[in-house]
Write an enzyme that holds these catalytic residues in place. Structure first.
Site, PDB file in Angstrom:
ATOM      1  N   CYS A  71      31.999 -31.408  48.718  1.00  0.00           N
ATOM      2  CA  CYS A  71      32.377 -30.433  46.555  1.00  0.00           C
ATOM      3  C   CYS A  71      31.478 -30.535  45.877  1.00  0.00           C
ATOM      4  CB  CYS A  71      34.001 -31.325  46.644  1.00  0.00           C
ATOM      5  SG  CYS A  71      34.689 -30.867  48.207  1.00  0.00           S
ATOM      6  N   HIS A 129      35.798 -30.502  38.968  1.00  0.00           N
ATOM      7  CA  HIS A 129      35.685 -31.573  39.586  1.00  0.00           C
ATOM      8  C   HIS A 129      33.673 -31.886  39.663  1.00  0.00           C
ATOM      9  CE1 HIS A 129      35.303 -32.951  44.176  1.00  0.00           C
ATOM     10  NE2 HIS A 129      36.006 -34.165  43.336  1.00  0.00           N
TER      11      HIS A 129
HETATM   12 CA    CA Z   1      34.401 -28.855  49.734  1.00  0.00          CA
END
Ligand code: CA
Length: 453
Positions: A71, A129
């Protein structure tokens, strides 16, 4: 005669206005979606008509890559147009709202900084994130408008349980808000509203769904579409995918309703390949490997670009392209001036997708995880891969072997040597990871108890 003159003047004025209009850019990012979990890549059990419409009206990039197999580093590369290992962003940031070191380094110029400087309204919606501390907040990284959550994932439905990171309030800019409906629906509606709100000015919109990342949660209205899927987890994943596809339909309709379809470049891809089936019930076939690995199943993703009236429609582009190409493409279309000395790794892919540039956009593409424990290089048909720490090198011919089944490392020593050398040169330009990914809680607990092996 007079009429003709007037018409000519009008036409000239219209052409000038068109030339002055810079296209909007929308990047729609899925999370942990399998390569084969979209209709245009052959998915049979989950219809994705709206994502497929992007391929029908745009260019499907069959060798579309992301710059990392999980990610946050992919997002760091997408945000900067640079291999994220150049600035140490090689792992996921832990949820540490007080920590000003664990996130996308603040000295890095983001795509939002660039587009804002070119006069674009910039918006980010969904999963961030890239650090939880105030200095990493999207509003501090070039996004004028933000709606979403700062962690690596979130519960999807109000009231469900989850860890701290997954249950924090939503944010509208810095204002906390309660999640009251299905997350995917909320994000889609926000994205469509952004389009309508900014229809008269050029915009850059980043829509980062947490779908279809775990937890596998969907309301009845989507689950009921998949009663034919017996596996309950796959059924939930299908419902989540279907909700995201509906949402993408909403965004595309907002473009059409506001007359912006031909003025907007739309990208869609996943941030990494599908995880192993026991983690999330995804399909990556015919690719080998999963999220976290540097086999194709970790880094080659569903990838499509639409710009109606500009890019060819319903075509397939086979040369490798990468998420790092978004920033240089958007910046070029915007006529943005980049900060002096900024070294980008991506390129403007529009001339390639149009067929005006015949050569490959990239001579080579590179990947590295774990500070060098694993790495890969793709050059033309070949991919040299070190799949993990202490693992032997492998070489694959992706043109004849997309599933990386036949290791030809011993057959092509010259290719191995050339790609190894290219990797080594690239690797000297990188720095060690600035932070480590958080360890799963169970492992951490065990380690604290001194019981880890
Ligand atoms: Ca991901």
């Amino acid at each position: 005669m007079k009429t003709i003159v007037v018409l000519t003047v009008l036409l000239a004025a219209a052409t000038l206005a068109d030339a002055a209009r810079k296209p909007n850019v929308i990047v729609i990012l899925a999370d942990d979606m399998g390569y084969a979990d979209v209709g245009f890549n052959g998915c049979k059990d989950i219809p994705t008509p709206h994502i497929d419409s992007l391929a029908a009206h745009g260019v499907r990039c069959s060798s579309g890559y992301v710059s990392h197999s999980f990610c946050s580093p992919t997002r760091a590369g997408l945000m900067t147009g640079r291999y994220q290992q150049r600035f140490g962003h090689e792992n996921n940031p832990a949820w540490l709202p007080e920590d000003t070191k664990v996130g996308l380094p603040v000295n890095q110029t983001t795509i939002a900084d660039v587009m804002k400087s070119a006069g674009f309204v910039t918006g980010a919606i969904g999963k961030w994130h890239l650090g939880a501390a105030p200095c990493f907040h999207p509003n501090e990284r070039g996004f004028v408008e933000y709606f979403g959550f700062l962690g690596g994932g979130h519960i999807y439905l109000p009231g469900l349980k989850g860890g701290v990171e997954y249950t924090v309030p939503l944010l509208r800019n810095k204002e906390p808000l309660e999640l009251k409906e299905y997350m995917t629906d909320v994000l889609s509606r926000e994205a469509a509203a952004f389009v309508a709100r900014h229809k008269t000015e050029p915009f850059y919109l980043y829509v980062a769904y947490n779908a279809v990342h775990t937890p596998l949660q969907a309301p009845g209205k989507y689950l009921s579409r998949f009663t034919s899927i017996a596996d309950e987890r796959r059924r939930a994943y299908a419902a989540m995918t279907s909700a995201m596809d509906d949402g993408i339909g909403l965004i595309l309709r907002a473009l059409r309703d506001n007359g912006l379809e031909r003025d907007t470049l739309v990208w869609f891809f996943s941030d990494n390949g599908g995880p192993p089936y026991n983690v999330s019930p995804t399909h990556n076939d015919p690719l080998r490997g999963n999220k976290g690995t540097l086999y194709e199943g970790g880094i080659r993703v569903p990838f499509v670009v639409q710009w109606r009236g500009e890019l060819p429609e319903g075509t397939v582009y086979e040369q490798p392209v990468i998420s790092l190409d978004v920033l240089p493409t958007a910046a070029t279309l915007a006529g943005a001036k980049l900060p002096g000395g900024l070294k980008l790794d991506g390129v403007n892919i529009v001339p390639h997708l149009k067929g005006e540039s015949k050569g490959p956009p990239h001579e080579r593409l590179f990947w590295r995880t774990g500070g060098g424990a694993a790495w890969a290089v793709r050059e033309g048909r070949y991919k040299l891969l070190k799949p993990g720490k202490d693992a032997a090198l492998q070489l694959f011919d992706l043109n004849s072997d997309i599933g990386e089944a036949k290791d030809i490392v011993s057959e092509k020593p010259d290719v191995v040597a050339r790609l190894q050398k290219a990797h080594d040169a690239w690797n000297t330009e990188l720095i060690p990871p600035l932070f480590e990914s958080p360890k799963p809680a169970a492992k951490k607990k065990a380690r604290q108890a001194g019981r880890t092996k």
